[in-house]
Design an enzyme around this catalytic site. Structure first.
Site, mmCIF file in Angstrom:
data_model
loop_
_atom_site.group_PDB
_atom_site.id
_atom_site.type_symbol
_atom_site.label_atom_id
_atom_site.label_comp_id
_atom_site.label_asym_id
_atom_site.label_seq_id
_atom_site.Cartn_x
_atom_site.Cartn_y
_atom_site.Cartn_z
ATOM 1 N N ASP A 13 -7.433 10.770 10.952
ATOM 2 C CA ASP A 13 -8.463 9.889 10.430
ATOM 3 C C ASP A 13 -9.257 9.224 11.545
ATOM 4 O O ASP A 13 -10.130 8.405 11.292
ATOM 5 C CB ASP A 13 -7.869 8.838 9.488
ATOM 6 C CG ASP A 13 -6.605 8.190 10.025
ATOM 7 O OD1 ASP A 13 -6.260 8.433 11.199
ATOM 8 O OD2 ASP A 13 -5.951 7.448 9.271
ATOM 9 N N HIS A 56 3.982 3.915 9.816
ATOM 10 C CA HIS A 56 3.894 2.516 9.389
ATOM 11 C C HIS A 56 5.206 1.981 8.834
ATOM 12 O O HIS A 56 5.377 0.770 8.716
ATOM 13 C CB HIS A 56 2.807 2.351 8.320
ATOM 14 C CG HIS A 56 1.434 2.701 8.780
ATOM 15 N ND1 HIS A 56 0.859 2.155 9.906
ATOM 16 C CD2 HIS A 56 0.513 3.571 8.271
ATOM 17 C CE1 HIS A 56 -0.358 2.662 10.071
ATOM 18 N NE2 HIS A 56 -0.579 3.519 9.100
ATOM 19 N N ASP A 102 -3.664 8.299 15.541
ATOM 20 C CA ASP A 102 -4.138 7.911 14.219
ATOM 21 C C ASP A 102 -5.123 6.749 14.377
ATOM 22 O O ASP A 102 -5.044 5.992 15.345
ATOM 23 C CB ASP A 102 -2.948 7.474 13.373
ATOM 24 C CG ASP A 102 -3.269 7.334 11.894
ATOM 25 O OD1 ASP A 102 -2.939 8.256 11.130
ATOM 26 O OD2 ASP A 102 -3.841 6.295 11.508
ATOM 27 N N ASP A 156 0.816 -1.220 0.000
ATOM 28 C CA ASP A 156 0.000 0.000 0.000
ATOM 29 C C ASP A 156 0.850 1.270 0.000
ATOM 30 O O ASP A 156 0.659 2.173 0.820
ATOM 31 C CB ASP A 156 -0.949 0.010 1.205
ATOM 32 C CG ASP A 156 -1.882 -1.184 1.222
ATOM 33 O OD1 ASP A 156 -2.068 -1.795 0.162
ATOM 34 O OD2 ASP A 156 -2.402 -1.506 2.301
#
Length: 321
Positions: free
Chosen positions: A268, A138, A175, A95
């Site tokens: 988010d 990440h 997050d 991703d």
């Protein structure tokens, strides 16, 4: 006593984008970065901050304290790659996409974060926010992951410990996704207390890791210094966020007594983000920040991670609680 807040933003970090079709990666667009700064200007926040320009110079050794030399050398080659080569390189990771300018932007993001760590530790300002892109929490020692190339907050913690001889650094991740890269970096390190709340839903929400659950508390000497609060449903509200701080994070944080606070600030986890599906209002982040400010004599650096809202986060319809 230091006073005031610093803000760092460099439009150069908006100058990369997806160059091919990828439904997973198409949500990572330059606009999500620029609208954040425009919102700060619109609401009068930017003008109240000390504006800091990027320009921090650092050597390759700073990267090597966290990343493998092989990974760094590979990413350094991306500015010379064709689109086809960038596609193939990106497919090695999960991703994430690469662009000829992303290495430059990623180093700017790291430099901006370290620059603000210096500003806070030297007491030039009381606290600061780094609006940076790409995000970082990440990314791991040998891998980019989920739009993250270099782990800005992890590098900042390692840099602060080494440069300022710190023994206790608190990292708070709010997050909606678990910052597994930060956890992996410090899970055996008792000098870093890492707290993350994140959507989990019994491991069905990305990154779908068993180590994102509450039972992962660190390893070896770092046992007890990793705190995961996995949300197993959506729709969490202001009250849930405050309860997490008051009942889980703050008691441990005050006992830990950090010398620096770093925040992995993805938004988010607020209402309006289509993937997070949470119901906390944007204002809650101001309250959470205020709750953290008494720690470390106010020395705090907030570093932008990710959010997918379209710029209307501040104008979404408020639910009745």
């Amino acid at each position: 006593m230091a006073s005031g807040s610093a803000l760092i933003f460099d439009e150069e970090m908006s100058r990369y984008k997806l160059l091919w079709t990828d439904p997973v990666c198409e949500i990572e667009v330059p606009e999500r970065f620029t609208v954040s700064y425009e919102a700060l200007k619109t609401h009068g926040v930017a003008e109240r901050c000390k504006q800091v320009h990027t320009g921090f110079r650092f050597g390759f050794k700073i990267f090597c304290v966290y990343f493998s030399e092989e990974y760094l050398e590979a990413v350094k080659q991306t500015p010379k790659m064709s689109v086809e080569e960038l596609m193939a390189f990106s497919k090695q990771y999960n991703d994430v996409y690469f662009h000829q300018n992303i290495y430059h932007c990623a180093t700017l993001a790291v430099g901006a974060t370290l620059q603000l760590v210096d500003s806070v530790m030297k007491r030039e300002v009381r606290n600061c926010m780094a609006l940076v892109r790409p995000s970082g929490h990440h990314s791991q020692r040998s891998a980019a992951n989920s739009f993250c190339v270099f782990n800005n907050v992890a590098i900042a913690a390692l840099y602060a410990k080494k440069t300022y001889n710190l023994n206790r650094v608190l990292i708070v991740g709010w997050d909606v996704h678990h910052g597994q890269g930060v956890q992996y970096c410090f899970e055996e390190d008792p000098s870093v207390l890492y707290f993350s709340w994140h959507r989990y839903e019994h491991q069905t929400f990305w990154p779908n890791l068993p180590e994102s659950d509450y039972s992962s508390v660190g390893k070896g000497k770092g046992s007890g210094f990793n705190m995961n609060l996995p949300w197993n449903k959506v729709g969490m509200t202001n009250s849930d966020d405050l309860a997490a701080f008051f009942h889980v994070l703050l008691p441990a944080a005050y006992e830990f007594d950090p010398e620096l606070v770093l925040v992995s600030a993805g938004f988010d986890s607020a209402i309006g983000d289509p993937e997070g599906e949470m119901c906390a209002l944007p204002e809650i982040f101001a309250h959470l920040t205020q709750l953290l400010m008494p720690l470390a004599a106010g020395k705090m650096c907030v570093v932008l991670e990710f959010w997918k809202a379209d710029g209307n986060l501040w104008n979404v319809e408020r639910p009745a609680f």
